[in-house]
Motif scaffolding. Sequence first.
Motif, short mmCIF file in Angstrom:
data_model
loop_
_atom_site.label_atom_id
_atom_site.label_comp_id
_atom_site.label_asym_id
_atom_site.label_seq_id
_atom_site.Cartn_x
_atom_site.Cartn_y
_atom_site.Cartn_z
N ILE A 181 -1.23 -2.45 -4.21
CA ILE A 181 -1.16 -1.25 -3.37
C ILE A 181 0.20 -0.56 -3.53
CG2 ILE A 181 -1.24 -0.38 -1.00
CD1 ILE A 181 -3.91 -1.38 -1.98
N VAL A 182 1.27 -1.36 -3.59
CA VAL A 182 2.63 -0.83 -3.72
C VAL A 182 3.34 -1.61 -4.81
CG1 VAL A 182 4.86 -0.48 -2.59
CG2 VAL A 182 2.75 -0.12 -1.30
N TRP A 183 3.94 -0.89 -5.77
CA TRP A 183 4.68 -1.52 -6.85
C TRP A 183 6.10 -1.86 -6.38
CZ3 TRP A 183 0.27 0.70 -7.61
CH2 TRP A 183 -0.49 0.37 -8.73
N SER A 184 6.76 -2.79 -7.07
CA SER A 184 8.14 -3.13 -6.76
C SER A 184 9.03 -1.90 -6.88
CB SER A 184 8.64 -4.21 -7.73
OG SER A 184 7.90 -5.39 -7.59
N ARG A 185 9.98 -1.80 -5.96
CA ARG A 185 10.99 -0.74 -6.02
C ARG A 185 12.35 -1.40 -5.87
NH1 ARG A 185 9.59 4.87 -4.48
NH2 ARG A 185 7.32 5.07 -4.64
N GLU A 186 13.24 -1.12 -6.80
CA GLU A 186 14.54 -1.75 -6.77
C GLU A 186 15.23 -1.51 -5.43
OE1 GLU A 186 18.76 -1.83 -9.25
OE2 GLU A 186 16.97 -0.92 -10.12
N GLY A 187 15.67 -2.59 -4.84
CA GLY A 187 16.39 -2.51 -3.57
C GLY A 187 15.53 -2.70 -2.34
N GLY A 195 -1.73 -0.50 11.65
CA GLY A 195 -2.95 -1.19 12.02
C GLY A 195 -4.15 -0.83 11.19
N GLN A 196 -4.04 0.22 10.36
CA GLN A 196 -5.14 0.63 9.49
C GLN A 196 -4.97 0.12 8.06
OE1 GLN A 196 -7.74 2.23 10.94
NE2 GLN A 196 -6.52 1.88 12.80
N GLY A 197 -3.92 -0.65 7.82
CA GLY A 197 -3.70 -1.17 6.48
C GLY A 197 -2.93 -0.23 5.56
N ASN A 198 -2.29 0.79 6.13
CA ASN A 198 -1.44 1.68 5.35
C ASN A 198 -0.03 1.11 5.28
OD1 ASN A 198 -3.21 4.13 4.89
ND2 ASN A 198 -3.28 3.98 7.13
N VAL A 199 0.51 0.96 4.06
CA VAL A 199 1.89 0.53 3.90
C VAL A 199 2.76 1.76 4.11
CG1 VAL A 199 3.58 -0.58 2.41
CG2 VAL A 199 1.18 -1.25 2.28
N ARG A 200 3.44 1.81 5.25
CA ARG A 200 4.10 3.04 5.69
C ARG A 200 5.59 3.08 5.40
NH1 ARG A 200 1.21 5.17 10.18
NH2 ARG A 200 2.81 6.79 10.31
N LEU A 201 6.24 1.92 5.35
CA LEU A 201 7.69 1.91 5.38
C LEU A 201 8.24 0.82 4.47
CD1 LEU A 201 9.95 3.36 7.12
CD2 LEU A 201 9.90 1.32 8.57
N TYR A 216 9.59 6.19 3.50
CA TYR A 216 8.49 6.42 4.44
C TYR A 216 7.38 7.21 3.77
CZ TYR A 216 5.86 8.40 8.34
OH TYR A 216 4.86 8.77 9.19
N ARG A 217 6.15 6.92 4.21
CA ARG A 217 5.00 7.76 3.87
C ARG A 217 3.99 7.67 5.00
NH1 ARG A 217 1.94 4.45 -1.06
NH2 ARG A 217 1.10 2.75 0.20
N ALA A 218 3.09 8.64 5.06
CA ALA A 218 2.13 8.70 6.17
C ALA A 218 0.93 7.79 5.96
CB ALA A 218 1.68 10.14 6.39
N SER A 219 0.54 7.56 4.70
CA SER A 219 -0.64 6.74 4.41
C SER A 219 -0.55 6.22 2.98
CB SER A 219 -1.92 7.54 4.60
OG SER A 219 -2.09 8.46 3.53
N ASN A 220 -1.50 5.38 2.60
CA ASN A 220 -1.53 4.84 1.23
C ASN A 220 -1.78 5.92 0.19
OD1 ASN A 220 -1.02 2.25 2.09
ND2 ASN A 220 -3.17 1.61 2.07
N LYS A 221 -2.27 7.10 0.60
CA LYS A 221 -2.56 8.18 -0.32
C LYS A 221 -1.32 9.02 -0.64
CE LYS A 221 -7.34 8.64 1.30
NZ LYS A 221 -8.34 9.56 1.92
N ASP A 222 -0.25 8.82 0.14
CA ASP A 222 0.94 9.65 0.00
C ASP A 222 2.02 8.93 -0.79
OD1 ASP A 222 -0.02 11.84 1.71
OD2 ASP A 222 0.14 10.36 3.32
N ASN A 223 3.02 9.69 -1.23
CA ASN A 223 4.17 9.14 -1.93
C ASN A 223 5.29 8.81 -0.93
OD1 ASN A 223 3.04 9.47 -4.53
ND2 ASN A 223 3.64 11.64 -4.51
#
Length: 634
Positions: A181-187, A195-201, A216-223
């Motif tokens: 769902i989310v790739w590694s980001r340095e740092g 609660g909906q399964g969105n990785v937000r922060l 930050y992002r609003a949902s899994n569909k956002d950057n």
Amino acid sequence: MTTAAVLGIIAAQPALAERPAERPVADFARLPAIADPGLSPSGKFVVVKASITGAQALVIIKADGGGIQSRLPVGDADLLGVRWINDDWLIATVGAEVPVQGGMAKATRLLAFKADGSDAHFLLDKRNGNVGFNMSDVLWVAQDGTPRILLSYQTSYYLNEEGFWPQVAMVDVATNAFSKIVWSREGVIDWYADGQGNVRLGIGIEKSGLRTRALYRASNKDNFSEFANVRQDEELIVPDAILADGTAVSLSAKDGTAAIYKLDLKTMTLGDKLYSVPGHDITSIHLPENFDHILGYGYADTAQRVVWLDPGRKQLQAKLNANFPGKQVRIVDTTADNRVALFEVTASAAPGAHYIYEDGQPMTRLGLENPALGTRALHPVKTVNYTARDGMQLNGVLTLPAGVEARNLPVIIMPHGGPAARDLESWDWWSQFLADRGYAVFQPNFRGSTGFGRAYQNAGNGEWGLKMQDDVDDALAFLGKEGIGDVKRACVVGGSYGGYVAMRAAERNPETYRCAVSFAGVSDLPEMIRYNKNFIGGLGTAEYWRSRAEDIADVSPINHANRTGIPILVVHGKKDRRVPFSQSKNYVDRLKKAGKVHEFFIQPEGDHFFSREEDRLSFLTQMEAFLDKHNPAN
């Protein structure tokens, strides 16, 4: 607290008007028959750590008292936690050692279990060609009945490799299928989901390591976009929960004690204060599995408390309290509709028992914490206040032998581990055993202890072996001033950080005590830095150890073994993964070389948590013999 008030503690125990006969040491050494239970979503089953043939095992039992459903294999790993995913699957977090650069490093793993015992496997991202490290950060659990979780995990031990920074995957616990769902980001080292399964922060550090950043992002569909970048010495507020509707809340001590605030995720600024407890930190936020609202919050004054906000939980708590007047009743887990609840009934001077409540049915007792002792109160426990030599107001927990006048008693000063922890009025098998042998036992909440606000905890910064040690000594002085304890008949006993305090007391001011007992104590702070570099993510712990005192070598007992002036008993398990066995072994070697009076007891299979009954028994037996020799109670 005056001596008269202390005597009142005993007077409040009419059933123990006379000193009871000493109980066998084995009674206090018993492993909890049931520990850390968790209720399945349907309320039909309970997962527990159970005592089987003197060792802890992970088992599923039927909630109706029908016995063991299955036993789950954990092996030789440290069992750190377990939770239900649905009624068919569970996951357990375990500590393990893995090979790194020809040596061994500490890692965490997730074990998946079928509740009926037919399947058990590690959750591993096989596509990475790597077993993975630090695989224990579960961000979210699906609420549609499927065995899916969001898992944040590392795939490399090495800081210069991309896999050191955690990635997030949707994992099917049953099939071991990983979908990134989310790739590694340095740092970025910490990810947060709603609660909906969105990785937000995402929270982490920038390249130089001098600043903390937040994405930050609003949902899994956002950057993701960076919205905060502050110096490492500035506080970056982070959410403790993101509710299903997107509302975020954070525990912050900006007003001195930790309270629950609304949090604006876009600006990462605190809003209105929602809940607080004057003079005490809120320590936990209770949420349902779907994160749709806050059920309640926990804090501790003299004991653990929960304030329920949810009407159903509030009503359930009142009903349970009415059935056990005068006891501490703690709701451990419930079904979503509160019709089935798992709860514990305990007291400060008595071990507890776990029960199942089902609406319309008689309550079922699952088991006793200590079948040998039952639930009868033994030795009275009370919180008392005292003043440190520099005027700081402190408190601690006093346990007195029942049926004995609280005057000029032999004393055990017993500092807690951590040291970012605290002692409460709760069942404690060490202090109850020692009180049973006739000692007044005092557990000081020295500066640096948690739960009393930011100033109380921060007062311990840089004070290992210094003012924190003074606070422990001042506890003994308090007992002497009140006439409760005989300061000439005192020993200091502790485990982990408390073991460090015992070692430090033996060389810093041996004239204060007659003897010392250290279980799994830290003797060499610089060596802990070297050891922790072998932990996953351990590079970040070096600064912690360096900040324990201005000169950590000078407050390390191993460097002053030659001035140890009292007998000391040192006990350590060879399988301790928290504080390495070498911390005691090397310290004892220095004692031997200096010709100091000491005893060294090695537990070949022992860990940091006394997960084997044999190790509990051997420790209490060795300690009792040592105290009888150097500070007898009678």
